[in-house]
Motif scaffolding. Structure first.
Motif, PDB file in Angstrom:
ATOM      1  N   LYS A 179      16.561   9.969  13.207  1.00  0.00           N
ATOM      2  CA  LYS A 179      16.555  10.261  11.762  1.00  0.00           C
ATOM      3  C   LYS A 179      17.934  10.721  11.281  1.00  0.00           C
ATOM      4  O   LYS A 179      18.529  11.636  11.862  1.00  0.00           O
ATOM      5  CB  LYS A 179      15.495  11.321  11.466  1.00  0.00           C
ATOM      6  N   PHE A 234      -3.784   9.031  11.152  1.00  0.00           N
ATOM      7  CA  PHE A 234      -4.551   8.465  10.040  1.00  0.00           C
ATOM      8  C   PHE A 234      -5.645   7.563  10.613  1.00  0.00           C
ATOM      9  O   PHE A 234      -5.426   6.886  11.630  1.00  0.00           O
ATOM     10  CB  PHE A 234      -3.631   7.679   9.101  1.00  0.00           C
ATOM     11  N   GLY A 265       0.828  -1.198   0.000  1.00  0.00           N
ATOM     12  CA  GLY A 265       0.000   0.000   0.000  1.00  0.00           C
ATOM     13  C   GLY A 265       0.857   1.240   0.000  1.00  0.00           C
ATOM     14  O   GLY A 265       1.969   1.227   0.530  1.00  0.00           O
ATOM     15  N   ALA A 266       0.344   2.280  -0.634  1.00  0.00           N
ATOM     16  CA  ALA A 266       1.038   3.566  -0.606  1.00  0.00           C
ATOM     17  C   ALA A 266       0.101   4.637  -1.142  1.00  0.00           C
ATOM     18  O   ALA A 266      -0.766   4.351  -1.977  1.00  0.00           O
ATOM     19  CB  ALA A 266       2.313   3.522  -1.457  1.00  0.00           C
ATOM     20  N   TYR A 267       0.268   5.838  -0.644  1.00  0.00           N
ATOM     21  CA  TYR A 267      -0.430   7.031  -1.157  1.00  0.00           C
ATOM     22  C   TYR A 267      -1.944   6.809  -1.306  1.00  0.00           C
ATOM     23  O   TYR A 267      -2.544   7.122  -2.335  1.00  0.00           O
ATOM     24  CB  TYR A 267       0.217   7.500  -2.467  1.00  0.00           C
ATOM     25  N   LYS A 282      12.204  10.889  -1.632  1.00  0.00           N
ATOM     26  CA  LYS A 282      12.173  10.526  -0.209  1.00  0.00           C
ATOM     27  C   LYS A 282      12.844   9.216   0.121  1.00  0.00           C
ATOM     28  O   LYS A 282      13.300   9.026   1.243  1.00  0.00           O
ATOM     29  CB  LYS A 282      10.711  10.387   0.238  1.00  0.00           C
ATOM     30  N   ARG A 285       8.627   9.404  -4.543  1.00  0.00           N
ATOM     31  CA  ARG A 285       9.404   8.275  -3.992  1.00  0.00           C
ATOM     32  C   ARG A 285      10.897   8.478  -4.218  1.00  0.00           C
ATOM     33  O   ARG A 285      11.709   8.181  -3.340  1.00  0.00           O
ATOM     34  CB  ARG A 285       8.940   6.949  -4.598  1.00  0.00           C
ATOM     35  N   ALA A 321      15.226  -1.886   2.730  1.00  0.00           N
ATOM     36  CA  ALA A 321      14.064  -2.744   2.446  1.00  0.00           C
ATOM     37  C   ALA A 321      12.783  -1.923   2.546  1.00  0.00           C
ATOM     38  O   ALA A 321      11.757  -2.399   3.031  1.00  0.00           O
ATOM     39  CB  ALA A 321      14.029  -3.921   3.417  1.00  0.00           C
ATOM     40  N   TYR A 338      -4.419  -3.777   6.647  1.00  0.00           N
ATOM     41  CA  TYR A 338      -3.234  -2.922   6.526  1.00  0.00           C
ATOM     42  C   TYR A 338      -1.973  -3.783   6.678  1.00  0.00           C
ATOM     43  O   TYR A 338      -1.758  -4.392   7.719  1.00  0.00           O
ATOM     44  CB  TYR A 338      -3.267  -1.809   7.578  1.00  0.00           C
ATOM     45  N   LYS A 382       0.693  13.919  12.616  1.00  0.00           N
ATOM     46  CA  LYS A 382      -0.467  13.660  11.748  1.00  0.00           C
ATOM     47  C   LYS A 382      -0.972  12.257  12.044  1.00  0.00           C
ATOM     48  O   LYS A 382      -0.176  11.329  12.087  1.00  0.00           O
ATOM     49  CB  LYS A 382      -0.048  13.696  10.274  1.00  0.00           C
ATOM     50  N   PHE A 387       9.534  -0.707   9.512  1.00  0.00           N
ATOM     51  CA  PHE A 387       8.497  -0.953  10.524  1.00  0.00           C
ATOM     52  C   PHE A 387       7.111  -0.704   9.928  1.00  0.00           C
ATOM     53  O   PHE A 387       6.967   0.029   8.946  1.00  0.00           O
ATOM     54  CB  PHE A 387       8.676  -0.001  11.722  1.00  0.00           C
ATOM     55  N   LYS A 388       6.097  -1.296  10.583  1.00  0.00           N
ATOM     56  CA  LYS A 388       4.704  -0.966  10.231  1.00  0.00           C
ATOM     57  C   LYS A 388       4.300   0.259  11.027  1.00  0.00           C
ATOM     58  O   LYS A 388       4.813   0.492  12.123  1.00  0.00           O
ATOM     59  CB  LYS A 388       3.786  -2.124  10.650  1.00  0.00           C
ATOM     60  N   PRO A 401       2.103   7.561  12.409  1.00  0.00           N
ATOM     61  CA  PRO A 401       3.281   7.333  11.567  1.00  0.00           C
ATOM     62  C   PRO A 401       4.508   6.941  12.408  1.00  0.00           C
ATOM     63  O   PRO A 401       4.981   7.735  13.233  1.00  0.00           O
ATOM     64  CB  PRO A 401       3.523   8.681  10.878  1.00  0.00           C
ATOM     65  N   GLU A 403      11.602   9.664  14.443  1.00  0.00           N
ATOM     66  CA  GLU A 403      12.259  10.973  14.301  1.00  0.00           C
ATOM     67  C   GLU A 403      12.283  11.701  15.649  1.00  0.00           C
ATOM     68  O   GLU A 403      13.302  12.282  16.039  1.00  0.00           O
ATOM     69  CB  GLU A 403      11.508  11.803  13.241  1.00  0.00           C
ATOM     70  N   ASN A 431      15.924  11.130   4.898  1.00  0.00           N
ATOM     71  CA  ASN A 431      14.679  11.722   4.364  1.00  0.00           C
ATOM     72  C   ASN A 431      13.420  10.988   4.807  1.00  0.00           C
ATOM     73  O   ASN A 431      12.316  11.487   4.573  1.00  0.00           O
ATOM     74  CB  ASN A 431      14.691  11.711   2.829  1.00  0.00           C
ATOM     75  N   TYR A 441      -4.092  11.890  -0.998  1.00  0.00           N
ATOM     76  CA  TYR A 441      -2.944  11.888  -0.088  1.00  0.00           C
ATOM     77  C   TYR A 441      -2.197  13.219  -0.243  1.00  0.00           C
ATOM     78  O   TYR A 441      -1.909  13.645  -1.362  1.00  0.00           O
ATOM     79  CB  TYR A 441      -2.036  10.712  -0.458  1.00  0.00           C
TER      80      TYR A 441
HETATM   81  N1  EPU Z   1       6.991  11.576   8.904  1.00  0.00           N
HETATM   82  C1  EPU Z   1       7.903  12.046   9.847  1.00  0.00           C
HETATM   83  N2  EPU Z   1       9.247  11.822   9.619  1.00  0.00           N
HETATM   84  C2  EPU Z   1       9.696  11.213   8.495  1.00  0.00           C
HETATM   85  C3  EPU Z   1       8.779  10.773   7.529  1.00  0.00           C
HETATM   86  C4  EPU Z   1       7.422  10.946   7.752  1.00  0.00           C
HETATM   87  O1  EPU Z   1       7.536  12.605  10.856  1.00  0.00           O
HETATM   88  O2  EPU Z   1      10.928  11.029   8.395  1.00  0.00           O
HETATM   89  C5  EPU Z   1       5.547  11.749   9.175  1.00  0.00           C
HETATM   90  C6  EPU Z   1       4.933  12.913   8.436  1.00  0.00           C
HETATM   91  O3  EPU Z   1       4.055  13.532   9.343  1.00  0.00           O
HETATM   92  C7  EPU Z   1       4.110  12.287   7.352  1.00  0.00           C
HETATM   93  C8  EPU Z   1       3.762  10.926   7.918  1.00  0.00           C
HETATM   94  O4  EPU Z   1       4.865  10.571   8.761  1.00  0.00           O
HETATM   95  O5  EPU Z   1       2.945  12.998   7.101  1.00  0.00           O
HETATM   96  C9  EPU Z   1       3.579   9.871   6.861  1.00  0.00           C
HETATM   97  O6  EPU Z   1       4.756   9.822   6.050  1.00  0.00           O
HETATM   98  P1  EPU Z   1       4.768   9.178   4.597  1.00  0.00           P
HETATM   99  O7  EPU Z   1       3.716   9.781   3.775  1.00  0.00           O
HETATM  100  O8  EPU Z   1       6.168   9.209   4.096  1.00  0.00           O
HETATM  101  O9  EPU Z   1       4.291   7.682   4.862  1.00  0.00           O
HETATM  102  P2  EPU Z   1       4.687   6.589   5.938  1.00  0.00           P
HETATM  103  O10 EPU Z   1       3.501   6.333   6.797  1.00  0.00           O
HETATM  104  O11 EPU Z   1       5.962   6.913   6.637  1.00  0.00           O
HETATM  105  C10 EPU Z   1       3.756   4.664   4.433  1.00  0.00           C
HETATM  106  C11 EPU Z   1       4.193   3.339   3.880  1.00  0.00           C
HETATM  107  C12 EPU Z   1       5.174   3.540   2.738  1.00  0.00           C
HETATM  108  C13 EPU Z   1       4.486   4.351   1.663  1.00  0.00           C
HETATM  109  C14 EPU Z   1       4.040   5.688   2.271  1.00  0.00           C
HETATM  110  C15 EPU Z   1       3.267   6.566   1.311  1.00  0.00           C
HETATM  111  C16 EPU Z   1       4.051   1.846   5.796  1.00  0.00           C
HETATM  112  C17 EPU Z   1       4.792   0.955   6.750  1.00  0.00           C
HETATM  113  N3  EPU Z   1       4.792   2.535   4.935  1.00  0.00           N
HETATM  114  O12 EPU Z   1       4.906   5.288   5.001  1.00  0.00           O
HETATM  115  O13 EPU Z   1       5.495   2.252   2.223  1.00  0.00           O
HETATM  116  O14 EPU Z   1       5.326   4.573   0.551  1.00  0.00           O
HETATM  117  O15 EPU Z   1       3.161   5.417   3.389  1.00  0.00           O
HETATM  118  O16 EPU Z   1       1.964   6.160   1.226  1.00  0.00           O
HETATM  119  O17 EPU Z   1       2.823   1.868   5.842  1.00  0.00           O
HETATM  120  C18 EPU Z   1       7.074   0.470   2.226  1.00  0.00           C
HETATM  121  O18 EPU Z   1       6.165  -0.233   2.688  1.00  0.00           O
HETATM  122  O19 EPU Z   1       8.217   0.002   2.006  1.00  0.00           O
HETATM  123  C19 EPU Z   1       6.816   1.886   1.995  1.00  0.00           C
HETATM  124  C20 EPU Z   1       7.766   2.721   1.589  1.00  0.00           C
END
Ligand code: EPU
Length: 335
Positions: free
Chosen positions: A281, A260, A127-129, A223, A220, A233, A162, A258, A237-238, A270, A276, A293, A194
């Motif tokens: 980070k 969800f 899943g993404a975006y 970031k 992508r 990889a 999820y 933020k 983490f989830k 998140p 972070e 990033n 998103y």
């Molecule tokens: N955020 C931080 N610090 C960071 C990055 C993000 O505080 O370094 C916060 C921000 O507030 C941001 C929120 O986390 O709004 C969400 O960040 P992001 O949109 O990057 O998504 P994510 O929840 O960190 C998930 C998936 C990703 C996917 C993105 C985009 C999981 C485990 N990961 O990451 O999936 O690309 O959403 O939808 O659910 C993967 O599974 O390998 C992967 C990259």
């Protein structure tokens, strides 16, 4: 062909040094069954791999590693709204997404550039975006490793959640997914809800599938580290799902957090934000580290070992638990 003591460094995107006692890449379901019933491998653990983008080898794998190398893509049906496409487990995921987008068939475009193969996509319901693959899957075919029976599951039978499916639960380590049939929309509705995607597309009038794909590829690339350049990889983490009251109490003290939606009474927090806030980070510890990033991504520099990554993972988990009272779990498959 089956090889012995296969070097896995190029078969896992973390680039960790490891060997598999036996490695097979069958091209057909019959060839796969021949390998599975060969007495030479009886009693050995079996591991199925696509492109190794979600695997962490903590040492050598003393078993039989199978890469189902089925590469055909075939249209199997059509109705007024959808096209049904059956793809082999070994098809490269992003090649398949591009193939669908090029034909104007919608559903997978938000999942552009995710590393991996088609056969792995249902396992953790990639899943993404704002999209999950389970919403575009029609059925999944697999071979049962013990009985060698060929089984087909409908999408509801896969019990997608999820980063979750039946393949991570009752059927964990019990199947070889061979083919996935997707249900793709002939009249796609763009999903640009998103925040990052909406921002990327803000200058584009009436964006189409290829605009969404391009936007997501750009986000992508900005970031996430390219595994060809630095071992990783993806998300290590989830994102934890926690009681809403706990999430809101953390948010009260930290307005930058933020949240969800995750079903009534629960919120998805998140993990990147939690990590972070704990100061990880961009930090490097020996040959491993946390990406500058995207704090959810652990990186493995040259010479890294699985043990070092697991130590860093434990250190991060402890710190997050101490600071926020939240358990985060690895989403990579630790072997
Ligand atoms: N955020 C931080 N610090 C960071 C990055 C993000 O505080 O370094 C916060 C921000 O507030 C941001 C929120 O986390 O709004 C969400 O960040 P992001 O949109 O990057 O998504 P994510 O929840 O960190 C998930 C998936 C990703 C996917 C993105 C985009 C999981 C485990 N990961 O990451 O999936 O690309 O959403 O939808 O659910 C993967 O599974 O390998 C992967 C990259």
């Amino acid at each position: 062909m089956i090889t012995r003591n296969r070097d896995l460094k190029r078969l896992n995107t973390l680039g960790l040094e490891a060997k598999a006692l036996w490695y097979a890449a069958p091209h057909s379901v019959d060839a796969l069954k021949e390998v599975l019933k060969d007495p030479a491998y009886e009693g050995l653990p079996v591991l199925i791999t696509g492109s190794g983008s979600n695997l962490l080898f903590s040492g050598d794998f003393n078993g039989l590693l199978i890469h189902p190398d089925f590469n055909e893509i075939k249209i199997t049906g059509e109705d007024s709204d959808y096209v049904y496409v059956r793809a082999g487990a070994g098809v490269d995921w992003d090649v398949f997404v591009a193939w669908c987008v090029d034909r104007g068939w919608g559903g997978l475009e938000n999942l552009s550039l995710i590393p991996g193969c088609v056969g792995a996509c249902p396992v953790q319901n990639i899943g993404a975006y704002g999209s999950e693959v389970g919403d575009s899957i029609h059925k999944v075919e697999y071979v049962d490793i013990k009985s060698l029976k060929e089984v087909t599951l409908s999408a509801p039978e896969c019990r997608f959640g999820y980063r979750d499916s039946i393949f991570k639960r009752e059927l964990k380590s019990a199947t070889v997914i061979t083919y996935v049939t997707f249900r793709l929309s002939k009249y796609p509705v763009i999903n640009a809800g998103y925040a990052d995607v909406a921002a990327e597309l803000s200058g584009v009038e009436n964006p189409g599938l290829s605009d969404v794909r391009r936007a997501i590829i750009d986000i992508r690339r900005r970031k996430l580290p390219d595994p060809a350049v630095i071992g990783n990889a993806g998300s290590f983490f989830k994102n934890p799902v926690v009681p809403e009251a706990l999430a809101l109490s953390i948010q009260r003290d930290n307005p930058s957090l933020k949240l969800f939606a995750a079903g009534s009474g629960f919120s998805k927090v998140p993990a990147a934000w939690l990590i972070e806030q704990c100061g990880f980070k961009g930090k490097r510890f020996g040959n491993v580290g946390v990406h500058p990033n995207q704090a959810l991504v652990l990186v493995a520099y040259d010479g890294a070992t699985g043990k070092e990554l697991l130590e860093l993972s434990d250190r991060i988990r402890r710190a997050v638990n101490e600071k926020f009272g939240i358990e985060i779990e690895p989403e990579v498959n630790i072997i």
